[in-house]
Design a protein around this motif. Structure first.
Motif, PDB file in Angstrom:
ATOM      1  N   GLN A 161      11.384  -3.916 -14.159  1.00  0.00           N
ATOM      2  CA  GLN A 161      10.111  -3.912 -13.427  1.00  0.00           C
ATOM      3  C   GLN A 161       9.415  -5.256 -13.587  1.00  0.00           C
ATOM      4  O   GLN A 161       8.790  -5.746 -12.649  1.00  0.00           O
ATOM      5  CB  GLN A 161       9.199  -2.786 -13.923  1.00  0.00           C
ATOM      6  N   GLN A 162       9.537  -5.855 -14.758  1.00  0.00           N
ATOM      7  CA  GLN A 162       8.933  -7.172 -14.986  1.00  0.00           C
ATOM      8  C   GLN A 162       9.558  -8.203 -14.048  1.00  0.00           C
ATOM      9  O   GLN A 162       8.857  -9.016 -13.455  1.00  0.00           O
ATOM     10  CB  GLN A 162       9.117  -7.609 -16.449  1.00  0.00           C
ATOM     11  N   GLY A 163      10.881  -8.170 -13.918  1.00  0.00           N
ATOM     12  CA  GLY A 163      11.561  -9.099 -13.021  1.00  0.00           C
ATOM     13  C   GLY A 163      11.156  -8.888 -11.570  1.00  0.00           C
ATOM     14  O   GLY A 163      10.956  -9.851 -10.819  1.00  0.00           O
ATOM     15  N   LEU A 164      11.031  -7.625 -11.165  1.00  0.00           N
ATOM     16  CA  LEU A 164      10.584  -7.327  -9.806  1.00  0.00           C
ATOM     17  C   LEU A 164       9.167  -7.827  -9.596  1.00  0.00           C
ATOM     18  O   LEU A 164       8.856  -8.442  -8.566  1.00  0.00           O
ATOM     19  CB  LEU A 164      10.666  -5.818  -9.551  1.00  0.00           C
TER      20      LEU A 164
ATOM     21  N   ILE B 201       7.861 -10.622  -6.781  1.00  0.00           N
ATOM     22  CA  ILE B 201       6.940 -10.350  -5.675  1.00  0.00           C
ATOM     23  C   ILE B 201       5.516 -10.841  -5.946  1.00  0.00           C
ATOM     24  O   ILE B 201       4.638 -10.675  -5.115  1.00  0.00           O
ATOM     25  CB  ILE B 201       6.938  -8.859  -5.278  1.00  0.00           C
ATOM     26  N   GLY B 202       5.295 -11.420  -7.120  1.00  0.00           N
ATOM     27  CA  GLY B 202       4.004 -12.055  -7.404  1.00  0.00           C
ATOM     28  C   GLY B 202       2.885 -11.120  -7.828  1.00  0.00           C
ATOM     29  O   GLY B 202       1.722 -11.386  -7.534  1.00  0.00           O
ATOM     30  N   VAL B 203       3.246 -10.036  -8.515  1.00  0.00           N
ATOM     31  CA  VAL B 203       2.228  -9.141  -9.069  1.00  0.00           C
ATOM     32  C   VAL B 203       2.553  -8.895 -10.539  1.00  0.00           C
ATOM     33  O   VAL B 203       3.614  -9.280 -11.012  1.00  0.00           O
ATOM     34  CB  VAL B 203       2.143  -7.793  -8.294  1.00  0.00           C
ATOM     35  N   SER B 204       1.663  -8.213 -11.236  1.00  0.00           N
ATOM     36  CA  SER B 204       1.918  -7.920 -12.649  1.00  0.00           C
ATOM     37  C   SER B 204       2.857  -6.722 -12.784  1.00  0.00           C
ATOM     38  O   SER B 204       2.979  -5.901 -11.873  1.00  0.00           O
ATOM     39  CB  SER B 204       0.597  -7.624 -13.379  1.00  0.00           C
TER      40      SER B 204
ATOM     41  N   VAL C 133       3.280  -3.013 -10.650  1.00  0.00           N
ATOM     42  CA  VAL C 133       4.542  -2.426 -10.199  1.00  0.00           C
ATOM     43  C   VAL C 133       4.681  -1.015 -10.771  1.00  0.00           C
ATOM     44  O   VAL C 133       5.045  -0.079 -10.059  1.00  0.00           O
ATOM     45  CB  VAL C 133       5.750  -3.308 -10.585  1.00  0.00           C
ATOM     46  N   SER C 134       4.352  -0.844 -12.028  1.00  0.00           N
ATOM     47  CA  SER C 134       4.425   0.468 -12.658  1.00  0.00           C
ATOM     48  C   SER C 134       3.507   1.457 -11.949  1.00  0.00           C
ATOM     49  O   SER C 134       3.900   2.598 -11.680  1.00  0.00           O
ATOM     50  CB  SER C 134       4.054   0.358 -14.138  1.00  0.00           C
TER      51      SER C 134
ATOM     52  N   LEU D 172       7.886  -5.075   1.691  1.00  0.00           N
ATOM     53  CA  LEU D 172       8.878  -5.970   2.292  1.00  0.00           C
ATOM     54  C   LEU D 172       9.496  -6.882   1.238  1.00  0.00           C
ATOM     55  O   LEU D 172      10.714  -7.100   1.233  1.00  0.00           O
ATOM     56  CB  LEU D 172       8.246  -6.783   3.414  1.00  0.00           C
ATOM     57  N   ASP D 173       8.671  -7.404   0.346  1.00  0.00           N
ATOM     58  CA  ASP D 173       9.179  -8.273  -0.724  1.00  0.00           C
ATOM     59  C   ASP D 173      10.101  -7.510  -1.675  1.00  0.00           C
ATOM     60  O   ASP D 173      11.158  -8.013  -2.072  1.00  0.00           O
ATOM     61  CB  ASP D 173       8.028  -8.907  -1.512  1.00  0.00           C
TER      62      ASP D 173
END
Length: 81
Positions: free
Chosen positions: A31-34, A38-41, A45-46, A61-62
């Motif tokens: 999740q960190q890599g994703l 995509i430019g978010v924390s 993402v979590s 899309l990203d």
């Protein structure tokens, strides 16, 4: 001005996110890599994958791009779940 109520994710929303999350996991992307891609924390993402926060269209899309799929492919696979 009152805050508008947050829309709960639909089953379809969660199915789409499930396809992306499964593809991410199969590719060995954390999740960190994703999040970095995509430019978010990672916490954002979590929250997206847990249904606590909606993903924006650019984020979707990203994320699809990171896992090598189009949003149309992801939606089609989500419909098959």
């Amino acid at each position: 001005m009152a805050n508008a109520p947050k829309a709960l994710p639909t089953q379809r929303d969660m199915a789409i996110l499930g396809v992306i999350d499964s593809a991410r996991d199969q590719m060995g992307i954390t999740q960190q890599g994703l999040a970095l891609a995509i430019g978010v924390s990672q916490s954002q993402v979590s929250r997206i994958f847990s249904g606590q926060r909606p993903a924006t269209l650019p984020e979707l899309l990203d994320m699809c791009g990171v896992v090598g799929m189009t949003l149309s492919e992801v939606a089609q696979r989500a419909g098959e779940c």
